[in-house]
Design a protein around this motif. Sequence first.
Motif, PDB file in Angstrom:
ATOM      1  N   PRO A 100       0.794  -1.272  -0.158  1.00 50.23           N
ATOM      2  CA  PRO A 100       0.393  -0.138   0.048  1.00 50.23           C
ATOM      3  C   PRO A 100       1.345   1.074   0.075  1.00 50.23           C
ATOM      4  CG  PRO A 100      -0.409  -0.960   2.422  1.00 50.23           C
ATOM      5  CD  PRO A 100       0.568  -1.887   1.540  1.00 50.23           C
ATOM      6  N   PRO A 101       0.517   2.937  -0.448  1.00 47.39           N
ATOM      7  CA  PRO A 101       1.012   3.470  -0.374  1.00 47.39           C
ATOM      8  C   PRO A 101       1.678   3.973   1.024  1.00 47.39           C
ATOM      9  CG  PRO A 101      -1.287   3.680  -0.671  1.00 47.39           C
ATOM     10  CD  PRO A 101      -0.858   2.779  -1.140  1.00 47.39           C
ATOM     11  N   VAL A 102       2.460   4.917   0.924  1.00 47.96           N
ATOM     12  CA  VAL A 102       3.180   4.835   2.217  1.00 47.96           C
ATOM     13  C   VAL A 102       2.182   6.093   3.573  1.00 47.96           C
ATOM     14  CG1 VAL A 102       5.198   6.265   3.411  1.00 47.96           C
ATOM     15  CG2 VAL A 102       5.500   4.574   2.104  1.00 47.96           C
ATOM     16  N   ILE A 103       1.724   5.869   4.260  1.00 44.09           N
ATOM     17  CA  ILE A 103       1.285   7.261   5.248  1.00 44.09           C
ATOM     18  C   ILE A 103       1.740   8.338   5.345  1.00 44.09           C
ATOM     19  CG2 ILE A 103      -0.754   7.194   6.811  1.00 44.09           C
ATOM     20  CD1 ILE A 103      -0.980   3.816   6.521  1.00 44.09           C
ATOM     21  N   CYS A 104       1.258   9.147   5.301  1.00 39.37           N
ATOM     22  CA  CYS A 104       2.229  10.007   6.179  1.00 39.37           C
ATOM     23  C   CYS A 104       1.797  10.810   7.045  1.00 39.37           C
ATOM     24  CB  CYS A 104       3.200  11.062   4.864  1.00 39.37           C
ATOM     25  SG  CYS A 104       4.131  12.089   5.235  1.00 39.37           S
ATOM     26  N   LYS A 105       1.525  10.607   8.304  1.00 37.69           N
ATOM     27  CA  LYS A 105       1.396  11.344   9.297  1.00 37.69           C
ATOM     28  C   LYS A 105       2.599  12.102  10.597  1.00 37.69           C
ATOM     29  CE  LYS A 105      -2.586   8.932   9.406  1.00 37.69           C
ATOM     30  NZ  LYS A 105      -4.623  10.173  10.023  1.00 37.69           N
ATOM     31  N   PRO A 106       2.017  13.315  10.264  1.00 33.50           N
ATOM     32  CA  PRO A 106       3.105  14.233  11.002  1.00 33.50           C
ATOM     33  C   PRO A 106       3.228  12.897  12.690  1.00 33.50           C
ATOM     34  CG  PRO A 106       1.369  15.131  11.087  1.00 33.50           C
ATOM     35  CD  PRO A 106       0.766  13.514  10.420  1.00 33.50           C
ATOM     36  N   LEU A 107       4.388  13.348  12.860  1.00 36.14           N
ATOM     37  CA  LEU A 107       4.848  12.948  14.321  1.00 36.14           C
ATOM     38  C   LEU A 107       4.253  13.204  16.041  1.00 36.14           C
ATOM     39  CD1 LEU A 107       7.330  10.805  15.628  1.00 36.14           C
ATOM     40  CD2 LEU A 107       8.626  12.949  16.192  1.00 36.14           C
ATOM     41  N   SER A 108       3.370  14.032  15.740  1.00 28.64           N
ATOM     42  CA  SER A 108       2.445  14.916  16.559  1.00 28.64           C
ATOM     43  C   SER A 108       1.557  13.640  16.992  1.00 28.64           C
ATOM     44  CB  SER A 108       2.884  16.138  16.449  1.00 28.64           C
ATOM     45  OG  SER A 108       1.563  16.369  14.884  1.00 28.64           O
ATOM     46  N   THR A 109       1.235  13.359  15.597  1.00 30.38           N
ATOM     47  CA  THR A 109       0.047  12.298  15.319  1.00 30.38           C
ATOM     48  C   THR A 109       0.087  10.890  15.933  1.00 30.38           C
ATOM     49  OG1 THR A 109      -0.465  13.827  13.085  1.00 30.38           O
ATOM     50  CG2 THR A 109      -1.733  11.606  14.033  1.00 30.38           C
ATOM     51  N   ILE A 110       1.428  10.632  15.361  1.00 33.45           N
ATOM     52  CA  ILE A 110       1.399   9.365  16.168  1.00 33.45           C
ATOM     53  C   ILE A 110       2.025   9.292  17.431  1.00 33.45           C
ATOM     54  CG2 ILE A 110       3.043   7.400  15.969  1.00 33.45           C
ATOM     55  CD1 ILE A 110       3.535   8.670  13.195  1.00 33.45           C
ATOM     56  N   LEU A 111       2.492  10.334  17.823  1.00 29.31           N
ATOM     57  CA  LEU A 111       2.824  10.311  19.262  1.00 29.31           C
ATOM     58  C   LEU A 111       1.747  10.928  20.235  1.00 29.31           C
ATOM     59  CD1 LEU A 111       5.936  12.232  19.329  1.00 29.31           C
ATOM     60  CD2 LEU A 111       5.939  10.330  20.387  1.00 29.31           C
ATOM     61  N   ALA A 112       0.539  11.581  19.496  1.00 29.77           N
ATOM     62  CA  ALA A 112      -0.677  11.829  20.068  1.00 29.77           C
ATOM     63  C   ALA A 112      -1.590  10.698  20.575  1.00 29.77           C
ATOM     64  CB  ALA A 112      -2.003  12.973  19.487  1.00 29.77           C
ATOM     65  N   ALA A 113      -1.166  10.015  19.080  1.00 27.03           N
ATOM     66  CA  ALA A 113      -2.286   8.267  19.202  1.00 27.03           C
ATOM     67  C   ALA A 113      -1.112   7.467  20.718  1.00 27.03           C
ATOM     68  CB  ALA A 113      -1.537   7.028  18.498  1.00 27.03           C
ATOM     69  N   ILE A 114      -0.429   7.442  20.690  1.00 25.66           N
ATOM     70  CA  ILE A 114       0.257   6.683  21.247  1.00 25.66           C
ATOM     71  C   ILE A 114      -0.100   6.807  22.418  1.00 25.66           C
ATOM     72  CG2 ILE A 114       2.397   5.833  22.484  1.00 25.66           C
ATOM     73  CD1 ILE A 114       3.592   6.013  19.529  1.00 25.66           C
ATOM     74  N   LYS A 115      -0.206   8.478  23.190  1.00 24.50           N
ATOM     75  CA  LYS A 115      -0.512   8.537  24.112  1.00 24.50           C
ATOM     76  C   LYS A 115      -2.590   8.739  24.903  1.00 24.50           C
ATOM     77  CE  LYS A 115       3.052  12.050  24.696  1.00 24.50           C
ATOM     78  NZ  LYS A 115       3.368  13.742  24.464  1.00 24.50           N
ATOM     79  N   GLN A 116      -2.670   8.593  23.779  1.00 29.33           N
ATOM     80  CA  GLN A 116      -4.645   8.069  24.066  1.00 29.33           C
ATOM     81  C   GLN A 116      -4.488   7.173  24.400  1.00 29.33           C
ATOM     82  OE1 GLN A 116      -6.416   9.123  20.301  1.00 29.33           O
ATOM     83  NE2 GLN A 116      -8.475   8.818  21.088  1.00 29.33           N
ATOM     84  N   VAL A 117      -3.777   6.095  23.545  1.00 32.88           N
ATOM     85  CA  VAL A 117      -4.388   4.802  24.807  1.00 32.88           C
ATOM     86  C   VAL A 117      -3.049   4.589  26.076  1.00 32.88           C
ATOM     87  CG1 VAL A 117      -4.938   3.513  22.722  1.00 32.88           C
ATOM     88  CG2 VAL A 117      -2.488   3.820  23.091  1.00 32.88           C
ATOM     89  N   HIS A 118      -2.420   5.266  26.784  1.00 36.48           N
ATOM     90  CA  HIS A 118      -1.874   5.418  28.004  1.00 36.48           C
ATOM     91  C   HIS A 118      -0.904   4.209  27.484  1.00 36.48           C
ATOM     92  CE1 HIS A 118      -5.488   6.463  29.180  1.00 36.48           C
ATOM     93  NE2 HIS A 118      -4.872   7.706  29.273  1.00 36.48           N
ATOM     94  N   ALA A 119       0.209   4.356  26.063  1.00 35.33           N
ATOM     95  CA  ALA A 119       1.652   3.437  25.939  1.00 35.33           C
ATOM     96  C   ALA A 119       2.053   3.389  26.492  1.00 35.33           C
ATOM     97  CB  ALA A 119       0.869   3.680  24.184  1.00 35.33           C
ATOM     98  N   LYS A 120       3.243   2.683  26.892  1.00 38.10           N
ATOM     99  CA  LYS A 120       4.186   3.000  27.072  1.00 38.10           C
ATOM    100  C   LYS A 120       5.036   2.145  25.829  1.00 38.10           C
ATOM    101  CE  LYS A 120       3.643   2.445  32.252  1.00 38.10           C
ATOM    102  NZ  LYS A 120       4.213   1.408  32.522  1.00 38.10           N
ATOM    103  N   TYR A 121       6.908   2.908  25.470  1.00 41.31           N
ATOM    104  CA  TYR A 121       7.211   2.917  24.574  1.00 41.31           C
ATOM    105  C   TYR A 121       8.560   2.673  24.788  1.00 41.31           C
ATOM    106  CZ  TYR A 121       7.138   7.515  23.216  1.00 41.31           C
ATOM    107  OH  TYR A 121       7.541   8.409  23.827  1.00 41.31           O
ATOM    108  N   ASP A 122       9.326   1.919  23.477  1.00 36.77           N
ATOM    109  CA  ASP A 122      11.409   2.058  23.288  1.00 36.77           C
ATOM    110  C   ASP A 122      10.956   3.178  21.860  1.00 36.77           C
ATOM    111  OD1 ASP A 122      10.534   0.505  25.559  1.00 36.77           O
ATOM    112  OD2 ASP A 122      11.528  -1.157  24.253  1.00 36.77           O
TER     113      ASP A 122
END
Length: 146
Positions: free
Chosen positions: A50-72
């Motif tokens: 599929p074509p590359v999905i280009c989302k800004p880094l801030s959107t990705i980090l916001a999605a991670i925070k929304q689900v209270h995720a811990k990440y490396d």
Amino acid sequence: MPVWLKIAAGALLGASLIGLAGLQGASKKLGPLVQEHGTTYYSNDGPVSPPVICKPLSTILAAIKQVHAKYDYLAGEDLKTFQDRARDLKGLPPLNADELYVITEDDQLRDGEMVLFIGLKAKCVSTVFGFPAKLYHEILSATGNA
């Protein structure tokens, strides 16, 4: 041209054509190689990416925070070391990413069985896939980052 030479040439041509047909049939029959960590396709006969999905880094980090995720977070030399170790230990292909976020815990928790990889290339999402947590920690500990 002597008759025996015509017969020999015809037999050689017939054997060559039968061999070529057999080779083509066998190569199609083999198909993609299914391995423990996924399917390897040869000669670009795999599924269309599929074509590359280009989302800004801030959107990705916001999605991670929304689900209270811990990440490396892995990038640069840490990412290269991780990829080298994954290749050497488990035969995994390179991730084709400049940065890698590995979701280790979230609200869904996945019972600690899986981690989620989000790879970014040129600040765009280039790969997203799940991975057994046990295997991830094994590779990570072998790199000395645990």
